[in-house]
Design a protein around this motif. Sequence first.
Motif, short mmCIF file in Angstrom:
data_model
loop_
_atom_site.label_atom_id
_atom_site.label_comp_id
_atom_site.label_asym_id
_atom_site.label_seq_id
_atom_site.Cartn_x
_atom_site.Cartn_y
_atom_site.Cartn_z
N LEU A 215 15.69 -1.13 0.30
CA LEU A 215 14.45 -1.54 1.13
C LEU A 215 13.11 -1.44 0.27
N LEU A 216 13.01 -0.26 -0.54
CA LEU A 216 11.85 -0.18 -1.46
C LEU A 216 11.63 -1.37 -2.41
N VAL A 217 12.91 -1.85 -2.85
CA VAL A 217 12.79 -3.17 -4.03
C VAL A 217 12.50 -4.35 -3.35
N ASP A 218 12.91 -4.39 -2.02
CA ASP A 218 12.57 -5.72 -1.20
C ASP A 218 10.98 -5.68 -0.94
N GLU A 219 10.54 -4.48 -0.47
CA GLU A 219 8.96 -4.53 -0.38
C GLU A 219 8.39 -4.76 -1.62
N LEU A 220 8.74 -4.07 -2.66
CA LEU A 220 8.20 -4.71 -4.04
C LEU A 220 8.28 -6.14 -4.42
N LEU A 221 9.43 -6.69 -4.27
CA LEU A 221 9.58 -8.01 -4.25
C LEU A 221 8.66 -8.87 -3.85
N GLN A 222 8.37 -8.63 -2.41
CA GLN A 222 7.55 -9.32 -1.72
C GLN A 222 6.19 -9.11 -2.18
N ALA A 223 5.78 -8.09 -2.71
CA ALA A 223 4.27 -7.81 -2.89
C ALA A 223 3.71 -8.59 -4.10
N ASP A 224 2.50 -8.99 -4.06
CA ASP A 224 1.69 -9.59 -4.86
C ASP A 224 0.70 -8.63 -5.61
N HIS B 146 0.94 -1.21 -0.10
CA HIS B 146 0.01 -0.03 -0.09
C HIS B 146 0.84 1.26 0.06
N ILE B 147 0.92 2.20 -1.18
CA ILE B 147 1.53 3.32 -1.20
C ILE B 147 0.83 4.33 -1.27
N ASP B 148 1.14 5.66 -0.50
CA ASP B 148 0.55 6.67 -0.48
C ASP B 148 1.55 7.74 -0.87
N LYS C 175 7.82 10.11 -8.23
CA LYS C 175 8.68 9.99 -9.23
C LYS C 175 10.15 9.54 -8.68
N ALA C 176 10.41 10.06 -7.46
CA ALA C 176 11.69 9.60 -6.81
C ALA C 176 11.54 8.05 -6.05
N TYR C 177 10.39 7.71 -5.86
CA TYR C 177 10.09 6.36 -5.71
C TYR C 177 10.38 5.44 -6.75
N ILE C 178 9.82 5.79 -7.88
CA ILE C 178 9.78 5.13 -9.24
C ILE C 178 11.58 4.91 -9.55
N GLY D 270 4.42 10.08 0.37
CA GLY D 270 3.95 11.57 0.35
C GLY D 270 4.56 12.02 1.46
N GLN D 271 4.62 11.58 2.53
CA GLN D 271 5.30 12.18 3.97
C GLN D 271 6.41 11.99 4.07
N ASN D 272 6.96 10.91 3.41
CA ASN D 272 8.48 10.57 3.85
C ASN D 272 9.10 10.00 2.57
N PRO D 273 9.23 10.91 1.67
CA PRO D 273 9.78 10.58 0.45
C PRO D 273 11.09 10.26 0.30
N PRO D 274 11.50 9.02 -0.51
CA PRO D 274 12.51 8.49 -0.71
C PRO D 274 13.78 9.60 -1.42
N PRO D 275 14.76 9.64 -1.03
CA PRO D 275 15.98 10.59 -1.77
C PRO D 275 15.63 10.57 -3.07
N PRO D 276 15.85 11.61 -3.88
CA PRO D 276 16.19 11.70 -5.23
C PRO D 276 17.50 11.06 -5.74
N VAL D 277 17.36 10.34 -6.76
CA VAL D 277 18.88 9.86 -7.43
C VAL D 277 19.65 10.97 -7.52
N THR D 278 21.04 10.66 -7.12
CA THR D 278 22.03 11.42 -7.34
C THR D 278 23.35 10.69 -8.22
N GLY D 279 24.42 11.61 -8.47
CA GLY D 279 25.60 10.94 -9.26
C GLY D 279 26.16 9.73 -8.33
#
Length: 235
Positions: free
Chosen positions: A86-95, A6-8, A113-116, A51-60
């Motif tokens: 951590l985010l990838v691990d969550e996605l891999l668990q999800a059906d 569940h992602i908000d 977009k940062a999540y993606i 939305g409330q705790n955004p992942p950090p944006p991609v950097t060099g």
Amino acid sequence: MTTLLHIDASARAGDSHTTPHGSHTRRLTARFVRQWTALHPETKVIYRDVGQNPPPPVTGRWIHAAFTPEPVREPWMREELRISDLLVDELLQADLIVAGVPMYNFGPPAQFKAYIDNIVRVGRTFGFDRGRSGEPYWPLLAGAGKRLVILSSRGDYGYGPGGRLADRNHVEPSVRTAFAYIGIVETQGLAIEYDEFADQRLADSIKEGEDAVDGLVSRLARGGTLRRETVNARA
């Protein structure tokens, strides 16, 4: 047992059902999860509020770390990728992934977009081999049976297929493209419209959006599949 991610992504903290000026997408995702778990109480729910705790944006430094083979990564590289992992691990668990993604200026919020950007990961969710015959990129999650529901909202109306502003809707199309790239192709969207009008049309759109969520949960619970479309309430 189903695992539901569940992602908000709304910048608004509360949902519009319980909070003045709250988020319509949070309202829809909460309803979906509530209805789903009522039918499937054994479901494991993973909650991620970008939305409330955004992942950090991609950097060099992030790119350097991600494209360095894991066995030879330095400690700072592993730390740079810690949240992404951590985010990838969550996605891999999800059906089943249920994502609340409102429209901000015709596209997804920057937080989403940062999540993606953090989950589209070479070696983890897509493969790359410059020496591979044909297409050098391939999805690593293809065939895993993962499904994605995109629950959106817009201030204006007519963003659905054939609508007056359909060509300006870069929410569902961009999200679908990113998830298809990593192999998640079974998707469906629902959207509330008329938020900025704050009149009966918005009330009707919310009601129709909630009814559509209920119908979608019921259909999936009966073994139905997702339809590659977006249902716009009162579009």
